[in-house]
Design an enzyme around this catalytic site. Structure first.
Site, PDB file in Angstrom:
ATOM      1  N   TYR A   1      -0.623 -23.391 -27.374  1.00 24.32           N
ATOM      2  CA  TYR A   1      -1.143 -23.020 -26.283  1.00 24.32           C
ATOM      3  C   TYR A   1      -2.387 -23.978 -25.853  1.00 24.32           C
ATOM      4  CZ  TYR A   1       2.044 -19.152 -25.919  1.00 24.32           C
ATOM      5  OH  TYR A   1       3.229 -18.306 -26.029  1.00 24.32           O
TER       6      TYR A   1
ATOM      7  N   PHE B   1      -1.527  -7.840 -26.310  1.00 29.85           N
ATOM      8  CA  PHE B   1      -0.959  -7.458 -25.065  1.00 29.85           C
ATOM      9  C   PHE B   1       0.377  -8.608 -24.751  1.00 29.85           C
ATOM     10  CE2 PHE B   1      -4.918  -9.764 -24.451  1.00 29.85           C
ATOM     11  CZ  PHE B   1      -4.537 -10.828 -23.606  1.00 29.85           C
TER      12      PHE B   1
END
Length: 418
Positions: free
Chosen positions: A128, A418
């Site tokens: 990322y 999450f």
């Protein structure tokens, strides 16, 4: 047209949700078959217009979705975030640029909406950074050897006049949200928990068929206020000579005051037959070891990056947080994604508040937007990044000034995945 271009990347329709969820399960190696009950439960969290899929001849082969989130900045301000999750690419379609295309669409939409940052929990580290995300919080897990702690085995309850009671799932859904709201507003890096989170965590909505029902305990102060709560499970293991060797595993523990936190850890360590406590993911500077007469009884068994942050609006991000003191810094931010690059003047006042604006002044520090994300919540050090060659000083002492302004006395922490 190349094979890459031929793949259709778009938001899904409601009718495509089951296929998208099956592709998600395949990508996470959870199995190719998902029961109808689990599909229905998981679909309750899907908003089609924020859910992206890559389709090859009508079949979903890659997934990504986002949802609105509130992130607590240093100082307690709540920042609008674009939470990215459920990112997968089916093994047959790797290395075709699908993630890059999906991420670019999602971040562009977040920027257009006016989100200040994007967030995610990275399953793998190398992925990322190339999209502008930087590791902004760290998580640690301790394993506690209970007999070695030096805690009094005769302990029967909090010494501060409070009390601890077991609770059921309905009580947790009733009492938990208000308590967590107090905690997360005082915890840089924490994110909001909606009603769905509490329904999933208490088993009312079953998205994980393998779920084991936890025990819940609630700490109330002497005045009767709910100041802490813990969820934990326990195994059933006995030694050859019938000695109990059980492990209690904490799913989550939240406390609004150190006294409540101390009492709940003491409670978990005092449960009969429990000789080992696994803490679950905690802040890297958690108080737990300091609560034990022998801190060496708690050893770190996991420590790694946790929540990553991608700055989308430098001015709003830097003005949202507070600072350790007065100072001035000019940052040259490089952003290959094109969302947040530029040169910015940050001016912090003695009261901790700051103003930030685009500037033409000469830069003090040059850094990538991913490194700004790592620094923003105060966990990383600009001096460290400069030593590693990731931040470049154009004014001597600028990295030390950045640390003096940005770093925090307690490390940021995101309690949730999450």
């Amino acid at each position: 047209m190349s094979d890459r271009d031929a793949l259709d990347i778009r938001t899904i329709t409601e009718d495509e949700t089951p296929d998208w969820l099956r592709a998600l399960s395949v990508g996470f190696l959870q199995g190719p078959v998902v029961s109808e009950d689990v599909l229905a439960a998981r679909a309750t969290g899907i908003v089609p217009e924020r859910t992206t899929g890559a389709f090859d001849d009508g079949r979903c082969v890659a997934t990504l979705r986002s949802f609105p989130q509130e992130l607590t900045a240093v100082g307690g301000a709540l920042v609008a975030a674009n939470a990215v999750t459920n990112v997968t690419v089916t093994p047959t379609h790797r290395r075709r640029g699908l993630l890059t295309r999906m991420m670019g669409r999602d971040l562009a939409a977040a920027k257009e909406r006016g989100d200040v940052v994007a967030t995610l929990i990275a399953a793998e580290y190398p992925i990322y950074g190339r999209y502008g995300f930087g590791p902004a919080t760290t998580a640690a897990e301790w394993t506690v050897d209970v007999p070695r702690t030096g805690l009094d085995p005769r302990w029967a309850g909090p010494e501060d006049g409070g009390r601890i009671d077991l609770a059921d799932a309905a009580e947790v859904r009733k009492l938990g949200p208000e308590l967590y709201e107090r905690v997360r507003r005082a915890t840089p890096g924490a994110v909001d928990r909606g009603e769905r989170w509490w329904r999933i965590e208490t088993g009312e909505l079953r998205v994980r068929p393998e779920r084991k029902e936890p025990f819940y305990a609630v700490y109330r102060s002497a005045a009767g206020q709910v100041d802490g709560m813990v969820a934990y499970t326990a195994d059933d293991r006995w030694g050859d000579a019938k000695q109990p060797l059980n492990t209690a595993t904490v799913n989550w523990l939240v406390a609004a005051r150190p006294e409540a936190e101390r009492a709940l850890w003491r409670f978990v360590c005092s449960i009969d037959w429990v000789t080992t406590v696994k803490t679950g993911y905690r802040a890297p500077d958690d108080l737990l070891p300091l609560f034990l007469p022998d801190p060496r009884a708690a050893r770190i068994t996991t420590q790694a990056d946790w929540m990553w942050v991608r700055i989308l609006d430098v001015v709003r991000a830097l003005e949202a947080r507070t600072y350790a003191g007065a100072g001035r810094l000019v940052l040259e931010v490089a952003d290959a994604g094109g969302f947040a690059g530029g040169r910015y003047l940050l001016e912090a006042a003695e009261d901790g508040r700051a103003v930030c604006a685009a500037t033409s002044r000469e830069a003090d520090l040059t850094l990538d937007v991913s490194d700004l994300g790592a620094l923003w919540l105060g966990d990383e050090s600009a001096v460290r990044l400069a030593a590693a060659g990731r931040v470049r000083e154009t004014r001597a002492g600028a990295a030390r000034m950045a640390d003096a302004l940005l770093r925090t006395s307690r490390r940021p922490w995101c309690p949730d995945s999450f």
